[in-house]
Design a protein around this motif. Structure first.
Motif, PDB file in Angstrom:
ATOM      1  N   UNK A  24       0.925  -1.292   0.136  1.00 49.84           N
ATOM      2  CA  UNK A  24      -0.061  -0.037   0.042  1.00 49.84           C
ATOM      3  C   UNK A  24       0.859   1.262  -0.067  1.00 49.84           C
ATOM      4  N   UNK A  25       0.408   2.386  -0.553  1.00 54.29           N
ATOM      5  CA  UNK A  25       1.167   3.542  -0.613  1.00 54.29           C
ATOM      6  C   UNK A  25       1.125   4.017   0.872  1.00 54.29           C
ATOM      7  N   UNK A  26       2.054   5.064   1.030  1.00 51.37           N
ATOM      8  CA  UNK A  26       2.229   5.852   2.302  1.00 51.37           C
ATOM      9  C   UNK A  26       0.629   6.569   2.586  1.00 51.37           C
ATOM     10  N   UNK A  27       0.342   7.131   1.583  1.00 51.28           N
ATOM     11  CA  UNK A  27      -1.056   7.897   1.769  1.00 51.28           C
ATOM     12  C   UNK A  27      -2.257   6.926   2.195  1.00 51.28           C
ATOM     13  N   UNK A  28      -2.289   5.834   1.677  1.00 51.43           N
ATOM     14  CA  UNK A  28      -3.135   4.627   1.777  1.00 51.43           C
ATOM     15  C   UNK A  28      -3.043   4.312   3.308  1.00 51.43           C
TER      16      UNK A  28
END
Length: 266
Positions: A24-28
């Motif tokens: 997962x992305x850091x934003x997610x």
């Protein structure tokens, strides 16, 4: 509460024949932490404010009491871990994030972002509870604030009148126990699908022990979230519930590998 995905580098090789799953992305991950903490505060603090005593403290014929509040906090962690754990690891608690980092199971560099997301999610959760309370009959909102808005406290603000020393010991020991449960149930040799259930039940048990002592923190994000609506006394005592859950989490994290060996920490 699943093993933190942050501990698996993006693009790392996988074992066996299973296809690689993108991290997962850091934003997610930050969004998942904010949403999970929002859910914890909405469910736990909301139950304490609206349902612990119903219709009121004097004639509490339908209220859920300490047991119901303890179950509410445990259930919110269980549900949140299943829903958001696969994305962020399901910490929802600054003491958990820092304890996992101390144990080598989470990257220190990602901790500040997680902490901010948890604090923001918790404050939004308590603000939703406050907005609902403002629509209550008569002076419901005022009474909820005067009652501390489910804030943590010691001395005259402890449900059972317990002092500062008892509050500190309770928060350090029970947060450390909580971290040990999390670390054990999310170890590689454990059954990962059952981890959220064990963690949710352990948080329920912790609340059953300590609601009479401090109204149970073991989570600085939860404590800040309720204190901002609890008023001056809650804010004046907030430092205890910001500092000592973190101390407990760090103690458990730093001790875990020496106590149980490297194989349990991987």
């Amino acid at each position: 509460m699943a093993r933190s995905t942050a501990s698996v580098p993006a693009g790392a090789p996988t074992t066996g024949t299973a296809p690689s799953v993108p991290s997962p992305t850091l934003t997610g991950r930050l969004a998942a932490e904010a949403l999970g903490t929002f859910l914890l505060v909405l469910g736990g603090v909301g139950t304490a404010v609206f349902a612990a005593n119903f219709p009121d403290a004097e004639s509490n014929t339908l209220g859920v009491g300490f047991l119901g509040v303890a179950l509410a906090f445990g259930l919110t962690v269980l549900v949140g871990a299943y829903a958001f754990g696969p994305v962020s690891g399901g910490h929802f608690n600054p003491a958990v994030t820092l304890g996992l980092a101390a144990a080598g199971r989470f990257a220190w560099r990602d901790a500040p972002g997680y902490l901010v997301a948890q604090l923001v999610g918790g404050v939004i959760g308590s603000s939703v509870v406050a907005a609902i309370a403002a629509g209550g009959e008569g002076d419901f909102f005022t009474a909820a604030r005067e009652g501390g808005f489910a804030s943590n406290g010691f001395g005259e603000h402890s449900p059972g009148g317990f002092g500062l020393g008892a509050a500190i010991l309770t928060e350090v020991v029970l947060t450390a126990v909580f971290l040990l449960v999390i670390l054990g149930t999310t170890a590689r040799v454990a059954a990962p699908g059952l981890a959220p259930l064990a963690i949710g039940l352990s948080l329920t048990l912790i609340h059953l022990i300590s609601i009479p002592v401090t109204n149970t923190s073991v989570n600085p994000a939860r404590s800040l979230a309720s204190a901002i609506w609890g008023g001056g006394d809650a804010l004046a005592q907030l430092w205890v519930f910001l500092v000592f859950p973190v101390v407990g989490g760090l103690v458990a994290g730093f001790l875990y590998r020496p106590l149980f060996g490297r194989s349990m920490t991987e």
